[in-house]
Design a protein around this motif. Structure first.
Motif, PDB file in Angstrom:
ATOM      1  N   PRO A   1       0.727  -1.091   0.138  1.00 39.65           N
ATOM      2  CA  PRO A   1      -0.035   0.150  -0.080  1.00 39.65           C
ATOM      3  C   PRO A   1       0.864   1.167   0.115  1.00 39.65           C
ATOM      4  O   PRO A   1       0.405   2.487  -0.676  1.00 39.65           O
ATOM      5  CB  PRO A   1      -0.861  -0.270   1.446  1.00 39.65           C
ATOM      6  N   PHE A   2       2.106   1.252   0.795  1.00 38.72           N
ATOM      7  CA  PHE A   2       2.876   2.234   0.777  1.00 38.72           C
ATOM      8  C   PHE A   2       3.428   2.728  -0.797  1.00 38.72           C
ATOM      9  O   PHE A   2       3.362   3.862  -1.137  1.00 38.72           O
ATOM     10  CB  PHE A   2       4.302   2.026   1.718  1.00 38.72           C
ATOM     11  N   GLY A   3       3.629   1.605  -1.619  1.00 41.10           N
ATOM     12  CA  GLY A   3       4.415   1.881  -2.887  1.00 41.10           C
ATOM     13  C   GLY A   3       3.172   2.412  -3.765  1.00 41.10           C
ATOM     14  O   GLY A   3       3.254   3.175  -4.474  1.00 41.10           O
ATOM     15  N   LEU A   4       1.904   1.921  -3.573  1.00 42.68           N
ATOM     16  CA  LEU A   4       0.733   2.561  -4.214  1.00 42.68           C
ATOM     17  C   LEU A   4       0.409   3.901  -3.986  1.00 42.68           C
ATOM     18  O   LEU A   4       0.294   4.530  -4.892  1.00 42.68           O
ATOM     19  CB  LEU A   4      -0.392   1.635  -4.019  1.00 42.68           C
ATOM     20  N   SER A   5       0.559   4.366  -2.740  1.00 39.77           N
ATOM     21  CA  SER A   5       0.471   5.599  -2.316  1.00 39.77           C
ATOM     22  C   SER A   5       1.393   6.613  -3.236  1.00 39.77           C
ATOM     23  O   SER A   5       1.147   7.596  -3.467  1.00 39.77           O
ATOM     24  CB  SER A   5       0.409   5.688  -1.013  1.00 39.77           C
ATOM     25  N   LEU A   6       2.771   6.224  -3.061  1.00 35.33           N
ATOM     26  CA  LEU A   6       3.924   6.923  -3.852  1.00 35.33           C
ATOM     27  C   LEU A   6       3.262   7.027  -5.340  1.00 35.33           C
ATOM     28  O   LEU A   6       3.762   8.065  -5.900  1.00 35.33           O
ATOM     29  CB  LEU A   6       5.245   6.006  -3.859  1.00 35.33           C
ATOM     30  N   ARG A   7       2.847   5.856  -5.976  1.00 35.97           N
ATOM     31  CA  ARG A   7       2.629   6.202  -7.275  1.00 35.97           C
ATOM     32  C   ARG A   7       1.379   7.161  -7.445  1.00 35.97           C
ATOM     33  O   ARG A   7       1.264   7.899  -8.387  1.00 35.97           O
ATOM     34  CB  ARG A   7       2.330   4.976  -8.025  1.00 35.97           C
ATOM     35  N   ALA A   8       0.376   7.022  -6.522  1.00 33.68           N
ATOM     36  CA  ALA A   8      -0.645   8.111  -6.377  1.00 33.68           C
ATOM     37  C   ALA A   8      -0.176   9.432  -6.464  1.00 33.68           C
ATOM     38  O   ALA A   8      -0.623  10.538  -7.206  1.00 33.68           O
ATOM     39  CB  ALA A   8      -1.618   7.568  -5.350  1.00 33.68           C
ATOM     40  N   ILE A   9       0.632   9.634  -5.657  1.00 33.49           N
ATOM     41  CA  ILE A   9       1.538  10.957  -5.410  1.00 33.49           C
ATOM     42  C   ILE A   9       1.916  11.626  -6.636  1.00 33.49           C
ATOM     43  O   ILE A   9       1.852  12.773  -6.961  1.00 33.49           O
ATOM     44  CB  ILE A   9       2.302  11.103  -3.996  1.00 33.49           C
ATOM     45  N   ARG A  10       2.842  10.634  -7.166  1.00 29.94           N
ATOM     46  CA  ARG A  10       3.587  10.945  -8.391  1.00 29.94           C
ATOM     47  C   ARG A  10       2.618  11.353  -9.538  1.00 29.94           C
ATOM     48  O   ARG A  10       2.786  12.167 -10.167  1.00 29.94           O
ATOM     49  CB  ARG A  10       4.383   9.733  -8.966  1.00 29.94           C
ATOM     50  N   ASP A  11       1.584  10.561  -9.691  1.00 34.03           N
ATOM     51  CA  ASP A  11       0.499  10.912 -10.590  1.00 34.03           C
ATOM     52  C   ASP A  11      -0.500  12.141 -10.397  1.00 34.03           C
ATOM     53  O   ASP A  11      -0.528  12.664 -11.508  1.00 34.03           O
ATOM     54  CB  ASP A  11      -0.483   9.733 -11.240  1.00 34.03           C
ATOM     55  N   ASN A  12      -0.790  12.301  -9.425  1.00 35.23           N
ATOM     56  CA  ASN A  12      -1.950  13.423  -8.939  1.00 35.23           C
ATOM     57  C   ASN A  12      -1.496  13.852  -7.610  1.00 35.23           C
ATOM     58  O   ASN A  12      -2.447  13.228  -6.885  1.00 35.23           O
ATOM     59  CB  ASN A  12      -3.135  12.995  -9.539  1.00 35.23           C
ATOM     60  N   PRO A  13      -0.631  14.601  -7.265  1.00 35.42           N
ATOM     61  CA  PRO A  13      -0.345  14.892  -5.779  1.00 35.42           C
ATOM     62  C   PRO A  13      -1.685  15.608  -5.191  1.00 35.42           C
ATOM     63  O   PRO A  13      -1.792  15.026  -3.821  1.00 35.42           O
ATOM     64  CB  PRO A  13       0.856  15.995  -5.845  1.00 35.42           C
ATOM     65  N   LEU A  14      -2.380  16.372  -6.053  1.00 33.94           N
ATOM     66  CA  LEU A  14      -3.472  17.222  -5.246  1.00 33.94           C
ATOM     67  C   LEU A  14      -4.556  16.399  -4.774  1.00 33.94           C
ATOM     68  O   LEU A  14      -5.083  16.284  -3.878  1.00 33.94           O
ATOM     69  CB  LEU A  14      -4.009  17.935  -6.124  1.00 33.94           C
ATOM     70  N   ARG A  15      -4.777  15.207  -5.747  1.00 33.11           N
ATOM     71  CA  ARG A  15      -5.799  14.296  -5.667  1.00 33.11           C
ATOM     72  C   ARG A  15      -5.463  13.301  -4.477  1.00 33.11           C
ATOM     73  O   ARG A  15      -6.368  12.962  -3.651  1.00 33.11           O
ATOM     74  CB  ARG A  15      -6.197  13.645  -6.812  1.00 33.11           C
ATOM     75  N   ALA A  16      -4.132  12.983  -4.478  1.00 36.72           N
ATOM     76  CA  ALA A  16      -3.856  12.060  -3.445  1.00 36.72           C
ATOM     77  C   ALA A  16      -3.887  12.585  -2.111  1.00 36.72           C
ATOM     78  O   ALA A  16      -4.246  11.933  -1.028  1.00 36.72           O
ATOM     79  CB  ALA A  16      -2.215  11.666  -3.900  1.00 36.72           C
ATOM     80  N   SER A  17      -3.578  14.102  -1.802  1.00 34.07           N
ATOM     81  CA  SER A  17      -3.498  14.267  -0.711  1.00 34.07           C
ATOM     82  C   SER A  17      -5.003  14.643  -0.269  1.00 34.07           C
ATOM     83  O   SER A  17      -5.310  14.595   1.015  1.00 34.07           O
ATOM     84  CB  SER A  17      -2.798  15.621  -0.692  1.00 34.07           C
ATOM     85  N   ALA A  18      -5.900  14.970  -1.208  1.00 32.96           N
ATOM     86  CA  ALA A  18      -7.257  15.042  -0.955  1.00 32.96           C
ATOM     87  C   ALA A  18      -7.756  13.736  -0.550  1.00 32.96           C
ATOM     88  O   ALA A  18      -8.769  13.751   0.224  1.00 32.96           O
ATOM     89  CB  ALA A  18      -7.945  15.547  -2.207  1.00 32.96           C
ATOM     90  N   SER A  19      -7.255  12.539  -1.067  1.00 36.03           N
ATOM     91  CA  SER A  19      -7.832  11.344  -0.580  1.00 36.03           C
ATOM     92  C   SER A  19      -7.342  10.741   0.805  1.00 36.03           C
ATOM     93  O   SER A  19      -7.506   9.625   1.424  1.00 36.03           O
ATOM     94  CB  SER A  19      -7.311  10.213  -1.632  1.00 36.03           C
ATOM     95  N   GLY A  20      -6.405  11.687   1.424  1.00 32.39           N
ATOM     96  CA  GLY A  20      -5.924  11.511   2.816  1.00 32.39           C
ATOM     97  C   GLY A  20      -4.710  10.847   2.776  1.00 32.39           C
ATOM     98  O   GLY A  20      -4.027  10.628   3.839  1.00 32.39           O
TER      99      GLY A  20
END
Lengths: 391, 335, 285
Positions: free
Chosen positions: B195-214
């Protein structure tokens, strides 16, 4: 594990024995691994030594002690990691009997453990920090050491009325050697010394020279690696230091024969101490310079070339003494105490330290005919490296 | 109800990612077999293994977290000097030195991670470059400690685990580096497929959305940066230990530049890119350097320019076509 | 001490001329061109060769350096840079690094790796004293030329039509195109101008910074600092950044020789931490 190591050791021993066994392989070439900086900021060193090595083989022939010398040239670009890897490959894959070259101190130091492990003589033809020969019992040097050249400078300066000196050196092994040996000798004699060190990379002399001009010393002692001298000289003159009466002194690297013509008029009047000048007045040297310039038009041999030439001579003499036996221990034993009349003057390899004993000349840079030369006017005979001599 | 299904699907995907593809197994078998297949080139293979580890570390931040860095050599250098100084002044045990190198570099990564979180790509490039250059100058200035421009000498390594001595042929060195690479690779594989790795990829692709998702962007990125730094430190420690020498070159700009090239050749974002790129780059460099010892930089530059201009698409297209044909062949046999 | 300040200003002026082309190019084309140093090196070598082979006087070699480099810039922009505009920043960075490697090795092959020198005319050599400050003639000359360039560039940037079109294109290329501004032609011209300035700076800098094939690598970081700290949307930003950099570098080496170079990088990192978008950048919407 011990069984494995015994097998490995046995294999290595067999291999070494095989390579040095007598009559069956007597005609096999003796390979010399020549590692030089052929590209990069110190390429001029590599060029000079390479030319000198080729000249030696052409003049004195390649067969010595019944064996033919074969030189394998490798470019380490002045990078110590590369030098080390190349040295390892030369020893392991090409099975060289001797390693030679080493344009800078870190390059020689990085290779020392390999020379020791593989018991292969390492001939240092250029690097000049005093401690190099202590890094391995298989190192012999044919260049010079900075203390060897700097201490006589201190003596000469004091004897000629210079009381206050400012030293500017490049911040690495040879530079620090030059500064400490000069400063200690000069202070013992009674003079005062102020010092500053310039970084090896991206040297910008302007701020340092500004300090010098404000300190108003009698003389400026300078050491910069061969090749950077020109830039330094220009800044020296541009700042008006020569007109302010500051004498320029130091080891001869700053008026390197290779670039002296390129430096131009600004170099005139510099007093330097060194072990070789292309203007050295001996028939052997005149012949050497002529042959060198014929084989390499536009190039004047400098102290690097002489280090390379004498390095090859040392290898040849050692081979003759061992009658072609290339075992590392025998070669190094033959090198200790070897002496002859080189183009720079008489030289000898110190049997205790394996470093070079040679004359140091005090020279003045002036015009000879239409060219600039370092003209020798005083000689200090048979100078040993003072740092090791004191130990 | 729907959330649970999504969770289950994600977990399935993660598990699927952890399964070993036959090509991977073949790759590692070949890597270890190289010890027997190429006994004369172990020194080169050792360098490849170390470069591969270094590239792996950059992939963690560049490929997975999207952080551009022109100064990754800072961590390589930190690990190298730490391990070298440890061996010289404290103890000659290689594994202890490795741990020290990783720790020192990881610490540096943790301390500099706030710098990398701000600003644009360009700012990040400059700051990472600046940090590497500062470290270079520091190493240069503290010559009494680091040996300055002459390099750190007198590093004597003891045997690994008290059993395997370092030899001049590079035998121990290669197996040591390869083993460390393998272990760290396994760890990286696990981390990126978590899950950590997935969250990194999420941050890379769309940091705004990732942080909005918590997702706590800052903390995740800092953790990834620290991990990558520790990996790079391991590569540096290996370099210091297997060559028994550390010079300022370890912090030089060309290390970072070459590394980016390696990752570009192999492709970022799937862990093997760094390894493949390292092999390709080192072989390329070795071949070119043998052909033209003086001007190999020119050909590397030319290769880089052509590669970026369009060569990458051509090469990837060819590789894909070959892979597809290979796969069809496999299926054909299976039937 | 004031002499050192003067030296630092001269150094900063050359850095400005070298860096402002990169700054505007980066702001306009959004292209990270690390190969800028290679153009500077080209200008330096053109000047040196013109003086050595063609026997041109120093003053004549300067505009030649500018023109030759600008010309090369136009050709390269057309052939190699254009396809790169659409690619990612990482690709652009790698591309320009590749160009630098080629330039460095190519120059080494063509010209050898020794330092090159210019023979300055007699009236530019030496120095004179005013109120205890040593003024080097050449440095004064450099300050005069670069100062004049800075002023004309600023005037051209803010008061001509070309300048306002350029500023518009930097702010928002799409809208500028919509207004009928020929952005592509603007790109090409500005790139050429930037390269020409780099070449001129390289020629001027030979005396102060030396010239050898590794010049682009040695000074790349300086240009980048000028651009990052000064921002990419004005001429005044890089000017002040270059001044700051030049003075800090020279003064730092004078006061604390051991850590001279380190001061620049520390300064840059500190500045970027506090102002990640550069000292003078306007906040982008």
């Amino acid at each position: 594990m011990t069984a494995r190591r015994t097998i490995l050791g046995g294999m290595l021993g067999l291999a070494l024995a095989g390579s040095t066994s007598g009559f069956a392989l007597a005609q096999e070439a003796v390979k010399v691994g020549l590692i030089l900086p052929m590209t990069g900021p110190f390429a001029s060193t590599g060029r000079q030594i390479d030319a000198a090595v080729k000249l030696f083989l052409a003049k004195e022939g390649a067969v010595h002690g019944g064996r033919k010398i074969e030189v394998i040239l490798k470019d380490d670009t002045g990078n110590a990691d590369t030098t080390r890897r190349l040295a390892q490959e030369l020893v392991v894959n090409d099975k060289v009997a001797v390693l030679a070259g080493f344009g800078l101190t870190p390059l020689a130091m990085a290779t020392a453990p390999i020379a020791t492990q593989a018991k292969v003589p390492q001939i240092v033809m250029a690097a000049a920090t005093a401690s190099i020969t202590e890094a391995s019992p298989y190192i012999a040097r044919t260049s010079f050491t900075l203390p060897q050249a700097s201490e006589p400078m201190a003596d000469w300066a004091w004897a000629n009325g210079i009381k206050k000196v400012f030293t500017v050196v490049t911040d690495y092994g040879p530079g620090i050697d030059a500064e400490t040996s000069f400063a200690n000798k000069f202070k013992t004699a009674g003079g005062t010394v102020e010092s500053v060190r310039v970084p090896l990379r991206n040297p910008d002399f302007a701020p340092f020279l500004q300090r010098v001009s404000e300190a108003k010393p009698d003389a400026l002692f300078v050491f910069v690696p061969s090749g950077v001298g020109a830039q330094f000289m220009k800044q020296f003159v541009e700042r008006g230091l020569d007109k302010a009466g500051v004498k320029l002194i130091g080891p001869g690297d700053v008026v390197d024969d290779d670039i002296l013509e390129g430096i131009g008029e600004v170099a005139q009047g510099a007093i330097t101490t060194h072990h070789y000048s292309a203007a050295h007045d001996s028939p052997a040297n005149k012949a050497f310079v002529e042959a060198f310039q014929k084989a390499n038009p536009g190039m004047r041999p400098n102290f690097m070339a002489v280090g390379g030439y004498d390095g090859m001579a040392l290898i040849a003499k050692a081979l003759e003494a061992t009658k072609g036996d290339t075992s590392g221990d025998k070669l190094i034993a033959a090198m200790k105490g070897a002496g002859w009349e080189s183009v720079r003057g008489p030289i000898k390899i110190d049997p205790d330290t394996r470093d070079i004993i040679q004359n140091i000349y005090v020279r003045k840079t002036q015009k000879v005919g239409s060219e600039l030369h370092n003209v020798e006017f005083a000689t200090i005979k048979d100078v040993k490296d003072p740092v090791k001599a004191r130990k | 109800m729907r959330a649970e299904t999504i969770e289950a699907r994600v977990r399935q995907a993660l598990y699927a990612g952890r399964r070993w593809h036959p090509a991977e197994i073949a790759f590692w078998l070949l890597a270890f077999a190289a010890y027997l297949l190429f006994p004369r080139n172990l020194l080169l293979l050792n360098e490849i293994a170390i470069l591969a580890l270094f590239a792996l570390s950059l992939d963690l931040i560049l490929g997975y977290a999207g952080i551009v860095s022109l100064g990754h050599a800072a961590f390589l250098g930190m690990g190298a000097y730490a391990a070298g100084l440890f061996a010289k002044h404290v103890g000659a045990d290689p594994l202890a030195g490795l741990a020290v190198g990783m720790g020192a570099a990881g610490l540096l990564g943790l301390l500099t991670s706030p710098l990398v979180l701000r600003g644009t790509d360009l700012t990040r490039l400059m700051i990472t470059l600046g940090v590497a250059l500062i470290l270079y100058e520091l190493a240069n200035s503290f010559g009494s400690l680091t040996g300055g421009a002459d390099g750190l000498q007198g590093i004597m390594m003891g045997p690994i685990l008290g059993l395997f001595e370092f030899d001049i042929f590079g035998r121990t060195a290669y197996l040591y580096s390869l083993s460390v690479l393998f272990v760290l690779f396994l760890a990286a594989r696990r981390v990126t497929n978590s899950p950590f790795g997935l969250s990194l990829r999420a941050i890379r692709d769309n940091p705004l959305r990732a942080s909005a998702s918590g997702v706590p962007n800052g903390r995740r990125l800092a953790a990834a940066y620290t991990l990558a730094a520790a990996y790079a430190g391991a590569a540096g420690a290996l370099l210091a230990q297997t060559t028994q020498f550390v010079s300022l070159d370890v912090l030089d700009f060309h290390r970072s530049a070459d590394l980016m090239l390696v990752l570009i050749i192999g492709g970022a974002g799937y862990l093997y890119g760094g390894l493949i790129g390292a092999i390709a780059f080192k072989l390329l460099q070795d071949v070119i350097a043998t052909l033209t010892p003086q001007y190999w930089m020119f050909w590397i530059g030319l290769f880089l320019v052509l590669f970026v201009l369009g060569g990458r698409e051509i090469i990837h297209g060819a590789v894909q076509k070959a892979a597809a044909r290979f796969a069809r062949l496999g299926r054909g046999v299976g039937r | 001490m004031l002499t050192i300040l003067f030296d630092g200003i001269a150094y900063g002026m050359v850095l400005f001329v070298l860096g402002c082309g990169l700054s505007v190019t980066m702001g306009l084309m959004n292209f990270v061109n690390l190969a800028h140093g290679a153009f500077a090196m080209l200008g330096g070598y053109v000047a040196v060769l013109a003086m050595q082979r063609l026997g041109l006087p120093f003053l004549a070699s300067l505009p030649l350096a500018f023109l030759a480099t600008a010309l090369v810039g136009i050709v390269l922009e057309r052939l190699v840079y254009r396809p790169m505009y659409a690619k990612s920043h990482l690709d652009q960075v790698m591309f320009s690094i590749g160009l630098v490697f080629m330039a460095v090795a190519g120059t080494d092959w063509l010209m050898g790796s020794t330092q090159q020198f210019v023979r300055l005319p007699a009236w530019l050599q030496g120095r004179f004293e005013i109120a205890g400050i040593g003024i080097g003639r050449y440095r004064l000359f450099v300050i005069a030329i670069c100062g004049f360039l800075a002023i004309s560039l600023q005037w051209g940037f803010t008061r001509t039509r070309f300048g306002s079109r350029l500023r518009a294109a930097v702010d928002d290329a799409r809208v500028a195109r919509g207004l009928g501004i020929p952005v592509n032609r603007l790109f090409a011209l500005t790139f050429a101008l930037g390269c020409g300035l780099a070449g001129l700076g390289g020629a001027l800098g030979v005396e102060l910074m030396g010239l050898d094939p590794s010049f682009p690598l040695k000074f790349m970081i300086y240009f980048l600092i000028v651009v990052t700290v000064g921002g990419t949307s004005s001429i005044t930003g890089p000017f002040f950044a270059a001044m700051l950099l030049g003075v800090a570098d020279v003064v730092g080496k004078y006061l604390v020789p051991q850590v001279g170079a380190f001061i620049i990088y520390a300064l840059m990192v500190a500045l970027l931490i506090t102002r990640p978008h550069g000292l003078f950048a306007r906040a982008r919407a």
